[in-house]
Design a protein around this motif. Structure first.
Motif, short mmCIF file in Angstrom:
data_model
loop_
_atom_site.label_atom_id
_atom_site.label_comp_id
_atom_site.label_asym_id
_atom_site.label_seq_id
_atom_site.Cartn_x
_atom_site.Cartn_y
_atom_site.Cartn_z
N SER A 86 51.22 83.90 141.57
CA SER A 86 52.41 84.62 142.01
C SER A 86 52.29 85.10 143.45
O SER A 86 53.32 85.37 144.06
CB SER A 86 52.47 85.97 141.14
N GLY A 87 51.21 84.94 144.33
CA GLY A 87 51.22 85.01 145.53
C GLY A 87 49.89 84.59 146.34
O GLY A 87 48.92 84.19 145.61
N LEU A 88 50.24 83.92 147.44
CA LEU A 88 49.05 83.29 148.24
C LEU A 88 49.05 83.76 149.83
O LEU A 88 50.33 84.17 150.39
CB LEU A 88 49.14 81.87 148.46
N GLY A 89 48.00 83.97 150.30
CA GLY A 89 47.79 84.45 151.64
C GLY A 89 46.30 84.27 152.07
O GLY A 89 45.45 84.17 151.56
N SER A 90 46.41 83.86 153.66
CA SER A 90 45.20 83.73 154.17
C SER A 90 44.84 85.01 155.27
O SER A 90 45.66 85.45 155.68
CB SER A 90 45.19 82.33 155.01
N ASP A 91 43.52 85.42 155.38
CA ASP A 91 43.21 86.49 156.14
C ASP A 91 42.76 85.93 157.43
O ASP A 91 42.87 84.86 157.81
CB ASP A 91 42.38 87.49 155.49
N SER A 92 42.15 86.97 158.32
CA SER A 92 41.79 86.68 159.58
C SER A 92 40.58 85.71 159.62
O SER A 92 40.43 84.98 160.89
CB SER A 92 41.56 88.11 160.55
N ILE A 136 45.85 90.92 133.35
CA ILE A 136 45.55 92.28 133.72
C ILE A 136 44.15 92.51 133.96
O ILE A 136 43.58 93.81 134.23
CB ILE A 136 46.23 93.33 132.83
N SER A 137 43.19 91.79 133.61
CA SER A 137 41.78 92.09 133.88
C SER A 137 41.26 91.65 135.54
O SER A 137 40.31 92.16 135.92
CB SER A 137 40.98 91.49 132.89
N GLN A 138 41.56 90.51 135.65
CA GLN A 138 41.00 89.73 136.98
C GLN A 138 42.18 88.98 137.73
O GLN A 138 42.36 87.80 137.94
CB GLN A 138 40.00 88.70 136.49
N PRO A 139 43.18 89.81 137.99
CA PRO A 139 44.52 89.16 138.66
C PRO A 139 44.21 88.81 140.38
O PRO A 139 45.30 88.39 140.86
CB PRO A 139 45.40 90.50 138.58
N LEU A 140 42.93 88.93 140.63
CA LEU A 140 43.12 88.50 142.16
C LEU A 140 41.88 87.47 142.28
O LEU A 140 40.87 87.65 141.75
CB LEU A 140 42.77 89.78 143.07
N VAL A 141 41.99 86.61 143.21
CA VAL A 141 41.18 85.55 143.42
C VAL A 141 40.78 85.27 144.99
O VAL A 141 42.02 85.46 145.61
CB VAL A 141 41.12 84.36 142.71
N ARG A 142 39.79 84.58 145.27
CA ARG A 142 39.45 84.43 146.97
C ARG A 142 39.07 82.84 146.92
O ARG A 142 37.84 82.83 146.06
CB ARG A 142 38.66 85.28 147.61
N TYR A 143 39.23 81.93 147.61
CA TYR A 143 38.77 80.90 147.54
C TYR A 143 37.52 80.69 148.41
O TYR A 143 37.59 81.06 149.81
CB TYR A 143 39.92 79.70 148.11
N TYR A 198 38.15 88.75 141.27
CA TYR A 198 38.00 90.13 141.43
C TYR A 198 38.76 91.04 140.29
O TYR A 198 40.02 90.51 139.93
CB TYR A 198 38.56 90.73 142.87
N PRO A 199 38.38 92.17 139.83
CA PRO A 199 38.98 92.79 138.70
C PRO A 199 39.98 93.58 139.26
O PRO A 199 40.24 93.90 140.29
CB PRO A 199 37.58 93.84 138.40
N HIS A 257 38.94 94.40 151.14
CA HIS A 257 37.70 94.15 150.38
C HIS A 257 36.63 93.85 151.54
O HIS A 257 36.73 92.96 152.56
CB HIS A 257 38.08 93.03 149.49
N ALA A 258 35.45 94.48 151.21
CA ALA A 258 34.36 94.17 152.30
C ALA A 258 33.48 92.56 151.71
O ALA A 258 34.17 92.22 150.68
CB ALA A 258 33.33 95.34 151.93
N ALA A 259 33.00 92.59 152.50
CA ALA A 259 32.23 90.92 152.06
C ALA A 259 31.33 91.07 150.90
O ALA A 259 31.26 90.20 150.07
CB ALA A 259 31.13 90.76 153.37
N ASP A 260 30.98 92.22 150.43
CA ASP A 260 30.21 92.31 149.18
C ASP A 260 31.21 92.46 147.83
O ASP A 260 30.81 92.70 146.59
CB ASP A 260 29.19 93.46 149.04
#
Length: 292
Positions: A190-196, A208-215, A225-226, A267-270
């Motif tokens: 539903s959404g995509l974005g890149s950080d710095s 609704i349990s793990q709706p966020l992911v990072r490549y 991510y939960p 989100h922190a590195a950990d």
């Protein structure tokens, strides 16, 4: 024969994607020799000694005096646009999450790239990778320094190398991307974005349990991510925007489309999350409306 069209003088032309036959007014059948190169034929027209062929994926070819002349578009495929993303001189265009609207077929809902003064249209009509994997409904886009990413409504996420155009489809078969909880193979980005740091994040709808992911580029995997404890127990992630502080702004809705405001998360590195929710309540940001 997929359809018939009436031409000047009363004759009918019968069309499939690979042939055209004219039914003359006297009952004779006159096959039309199609232009070389294949393609998906959608229209043919004969008048005053010339024939015009219309294609879904080749534009228009006009035949006169035995010579064919092509007229091709320059722009996003069929002008279907749901999101535009600018990245280092390139323009990424995601098409649609809802094929078959406005007479746009499933095969046409891919993505487009404008780079170096040229358009590249990638979908099931034009690209064997997309066709072989049945990828459509591309409606989200993002990029980092090495790759473009395209999110689909149900097919997963496509990664395209900027250097050579090679593609990878991440889905249930080869990644940890979470899908629809009742049908895990159906993955809605539903959404995509890149950080710095160049990390690409995706929000996943209907999970609704793990709706966020990072490549994770080092391992070529998607890290889950939960759901945030501040999102609310029935909230789903309907999009994703990353600001200059690498905070993620995520619109929240229930499964019945009741708006729940916006989650703001960092989100922190950990993997540790800091977050809060902004709503129309006076003590939660006082948004004009929870619908965002």
């Amino acid at each position: 024969v997929r359809m018939f069209e009436r031409m000047p003088g009363g004759a009918l032309v019968g069309l499939s994607e690979s042939m055209a036959v004219i039914l003359e007014t006297d009952g004779r059948l006159s096959p039309l020799q199609l232009p070389d190169g294949g393609g998906s034929l959608v229209s043919a027209f004969r008048s005053a000694g010339e024939v015009v062929f219309g294609y879904r994926d080749r534009g228009i070819i006009r035949r006169s005096g035995g010579q064919d002349r092509s007229f091709e578009w320059s722009g996003p495929y069929l002008n279907v646009i749901s999101q535009l993303v600018f990245h280092e001189g390139s323009l990424l265009v995601a098409s649609s999450s809802a094929p078959n609207q406005f007479s746009i077929g499933l095969a046409s809902t891919g993505y487009s790239i404008f780079r170096g003064g040229q358009w590249t249209n990638v979908n099931r009509d034009t690209d064997a990778f997309m066709r072989d994997r049945n990828v459509n409904a591309v409606y989200r886009a993002a990029a980092n320094e090495t790759h473009y990413f395209f999110g689909t409504y149900g097919n997963g996420i496509v990664r395209r190398a900027i250097s050579d155009g090679s593609q990878v489809l991440y889905n249930r078969d080869n990644s940890l991307l979470p899908g629809f909880e009742l049908a895990p193979e159906f993955i809605i980005a539903s959404g995509l974005g890149s950080d710095s740091k160049g990390d690409v994040w995706a929000s996943i709808l209907a999970n609704i349990s793990q709706p966020l992911v990072r490549y994770d580029r080092a391992s070529d995997t998607w890290v889950r991510y939960p759901v945030s404890p501040n999102a609310g127990s029935t909230s789903q992630y309907f999009g994703l925007t990353i600001d200059s502080f690498d905070q993620k702004w995520i619109p929240l809705y229930t499964a019945t489309l009741v708006p729940r405001g916006v989650l703001v998360a960092a989100h922190a590195a950990d993997g540790t999350e800091r977050s809060f929710r902004v709503t129309s309540n006076d003590n939660e940001g006082a948004l004009p409306d929870d619908h965002v």
